[in-house]
Structures are given as structure tokens and as C-alpha cells.
Design an enzyme around this catalytic site. Sequence first.
Site, PDB file in Angstrom:
ATOM      1  N   SER A 211      37.683  47.050  41.688  1.00 32.22           N
ATOM      2  CA  SER A 211      38.861  46.535  42.375  1.00 32.22           C
ATOM      3  C   SER A 211      40.056  47.456  42.170  1.00 32.22           C
ATOM      4  CB  SER A 211      39.143  45.105  41.897  1.00 32.22           C
ATOM      5  OG  SER A 211      40.162  44.496  42.634  1.00 32.22           O
TER       6      SER A 211
ATOM      7  N   ASP B 201      43.826  47.066  48.076  1.00 30.55           N
ATOM      8  CA  ASP B 201      43.380  47.652  46.821  1.00 30.55           C
ATOM      9  C   ASP B 201      42.076  48.412  47.057  1.00 30.55           C
ATOM     10  OD1 ASP B 201      41.742  45.455  47.303  1.00 30.55           O
ATOM     11  OD2 ASP B 201      41.569  44.917  45.191  1.00 30.55           O
TER      12      ASP B 201
ATOM     13  N   ASP C 261      38.769  47.900  46.708  1.00 29.24           N
ATOM     14  CA  ASP C 261      37.640  47.344  47.443  1.00 29.24           C
ATOM     15  C   ASP C 261      38.073  46.525  48.648  1.00 29.24           C
ATOM     16  OD1 ASP C 261      38.578  45.303  45.662  1.00 29.24           O
ATOM     17  OD2 ASP C 261      36.694  44.220  45.904  1.00 29.24           O
TER      18      ASP C 261
ATOM     19  N   ASP D 128      39.990  43.831  49.239  1.00 31.72           N
ATOM     20  CA  ASP D 128      40.044  42.370  49.349  1.00 31.72           C
ATOM     21  C   ASP D 128      41.406  41.822  48.942  1.00 31.72           C
ATOM     22  OD1 ASP D 128      39.905  42.654  46.585  1.00 31.72           O
ATOM     23  OD2 ASP D 128      38.338  41.149  46.310  1.00 31.72           O
TER      24      ASP D 128
END
Length: 464
Positions: A95, A229, A231, A233
Site C-alpha cells: 500500500s 496510493d 496499490d 485503493d
Amino acid sequence: MAPKFGTSGLRGLVVELTDACVSDHVNAFAASCDLGETLWIGEDLRPSSPDIATMVETAALAAGLNVVRTGPIPTPALALSALKARAGAIMITGSHIPADRNGLKFYTLAGEITKADEARIVAALGQPATAVRRGGRALAEEPGATYVSRYVAAYAGALAGQRIGVYAHSSVGRDLLSEILQGCGAQVLDLGRSHIFIPVDTEAVSAETRAALAGWAAEHGLDAIVSTDGDADRPLLTDQAGRVVPGDVLGQITCAALGAETVVTPISSNSAVTEKGFVRVIRTRIGSPYVIAGMEEAGGRVCGYEANGGFLLGFEAAGPSGTIAPLVTRDAVLPLLAVLAQAGPGGVSALVEAEPARFTATDRLQELPEAAMRALVAELASSKAARSDFLGQLGAVEAGCDLADGVRMTTTDSRIFHVRPSGNAPELRLYVEADTRERLTDALMAGLALLQRRLQCGAGKALA
């Protein structure tokens, strides 16, 4: 420290995410959760992610699962396609945390794992694989196209005339985000693309990034800048001046735009959501599994969001040009589109100014000794005298304290100081809320400085 489950998935140092560790978690996941016969595997753009994805693939095949490798893909795009295919999924991502760390996010046939699923996975660790056959590699429709069409069908033409910058950095979703915005009618400008991984935390945007965003907005005459960010999400949105809109404000505007009746959000989110006229507001512990559990319990026209901006849709909602199906995992694109589509002549800034006058900010102290950080939080949680000492040095008096997740102290002058260890990294987060931006900035800076001094002193000593 060995990899462990945090607020959303397994996280750890790359050097500790060994083949044995990864294989053990994949075997435990396959043995304890309902995945069907196929596992989809996606990854972000960290240097370590392809190798870890191969570890996951090898373990999944040995466990008798068929495997679909998507390559680099946003987490919500992977979740969306796996759900549609009636398959489980694992996303390789850390993340927003630095590239020396990585992790696994797990999805069953029902979607993102719950805390109960997590407990079952942990309980199954160390058990040998019992597959009666070896899985094979499978083909599936391109998940990126499914992801793009989800949003363009609902927001086609809604951004016509808007000039939007995309802060690309190293987000795995940067190209698909640009494609979605263009499909919705916007003119898109690519900004800040990087081939080196940059850990962008949408909940604690650095001063350097804020300065760059403001500079790009002025230089290119933009209506807004968007990003996510690593990834993809968690969203990031600025107004026309390049000022970052807090993620919880994005969430409450989006809930209203979609016609939600019930809102589920962690206690770290802006309390102004209770003033917006929703039928019900449910506050949870921090982490998407807790938000999902609250949404499942509530049912109906329910949405969830976190202070990082990640949005969860629990019902089929209407967009300007079509419907958008539920997706109960963190989503960065929907709150960006919903807010941009609402922006009138006054732009994003006018939407934000129309919200109830409560302001939030967060930042963190990084690379902290785990024992010292947790000792400090434990002391504040267990001792009213320690909290009084802490708040007294910030010119405040305690009016209430919530220990549901960390230590959330409300003061008699309507400020909130919420201290909590990160579930993903050796960081101590401070969430602050106030009734003016000026008081907010002062409170955040003073609170962080005080926590830093407190950690240097050591738990149990007087605050300096």
C-alpha cells in the site's frame, strides 16, 4: 519483527516475506477460506512484488488451485474481477508504506477477508498442504477493462470541460485512472511520473508533495489534481489551487452524492458526518474489515469510507449516466469521480467550503521502536493523569476519552487528539480535529512535537 496482519492484510519487511512465510500463509488461506477453484494474483509496482507474486503462484498451484496472474493492477480492480469470476484473490502490495516493506491482501468469494477469516488463517498456519491435485494456469478477461468500464458507464461525460492533473508517481493505477478520467470527458495531464517507488500516504501528505501539487495547479491552470496510493485503493484529490481535500471529507460528500442512508466510518474520521443528515452514522475501529463488518450489519443503502479516502459502496447506486454496482472493498476512483462530478462553477473548493465546519488532519512519527511506541499509548490509555499532563501541555483539558482504537481524547474547547500505533508499519499516528483550520494546524504541529519529546523521554517519565 515477523510479518503480521495489520488493519488490512499481512505486512512485513521484504526480507521477512520469505518463500516459506508466503507459502505458509497461502496454504493457510486455501485451507481455511472459501476460494473456489481459482486464485487471482495481482501486484503493485514495488521492486519486490513480482517475486512475491511468483511465490504465491507456486504455493497456490501446489495447493491445487488454478491461478490467474494479472500482473500490475489496482487492488480494487483485482477484487472486482475476482468477485465477478467467483474466485479468490491475493494482492501483493504494501500500500502506502516504504518499498522495503510489502504484504498480501486476501479476498475470498465474498470479498475482502474479515477479522474472523484472518483468525482462521492464523490458526491454520504451519499445517501441511493437502491438495489431491496440482492446479493449472488459467486465462481470464482483462481486469483493467472491467475496472474502467465500471466507472465510465456511470460517469460518461460528467467531467466534460474539466482539466485534471494526474499525479502518477509510482501508483499501479496511474494509467487506468487517466483512462477513466478521459472516458468521463476530462482533459488529463500526467504529472510527476516516477520509475522509482514513492510511498504516497494519502492520509498524511508530505509538505514537499503539497508544495508540488500547488505548483502544478498554478502552472497548468488545473481544475483539480488526482492521485492514489501505491496499490490505488486510497484517493488523493486537490482543489483548483492544489490544496489537498481530506479523505474523510471526500467520503462524506460522496455518500451524500450517491444517496446513502447509512454511513459507516472509523472513529478517526471527521465528526462533521453526523451533521449531514444521514439516517444513521456508525463509527468503527480503524481498518476496512471493521467498516465492512459494520456495513454488512447495517444493510440497505449503506456506504463506508475511511479517513484515508478509501470508499466502500454497499448498494447499487445511480451515477449521472448509469448505475454502479456495489464493491465492498476500498476504492479510490468512485470518490474522485463523485466529487469532481458535483463541482460547479466554484470548483472543488466551493464543495469543500459548503461542508460542516469541522477540520481534520493527521501525520505520523516514523521508524519508532515498537516497545516505546506501545508503552506510550498504553500509559495514555490507562492513566487519566498522563492524559491530563499530555493535554495540559497543549493548552487543553480533557472532556472525554474513547479507547476503542488507540486513545482518542476530546477537549473542553472542542478539539480532538487521537493517538494510535499504525497497524502496518513502525509508526505512531496522530489524528487531530478542530473547528478552524488555524487551530487544526497549530494542534497537529504541537501534538506531534509533544509525542516526539515524550518518546525521547520514555514512558513513565514526565513530559518535557
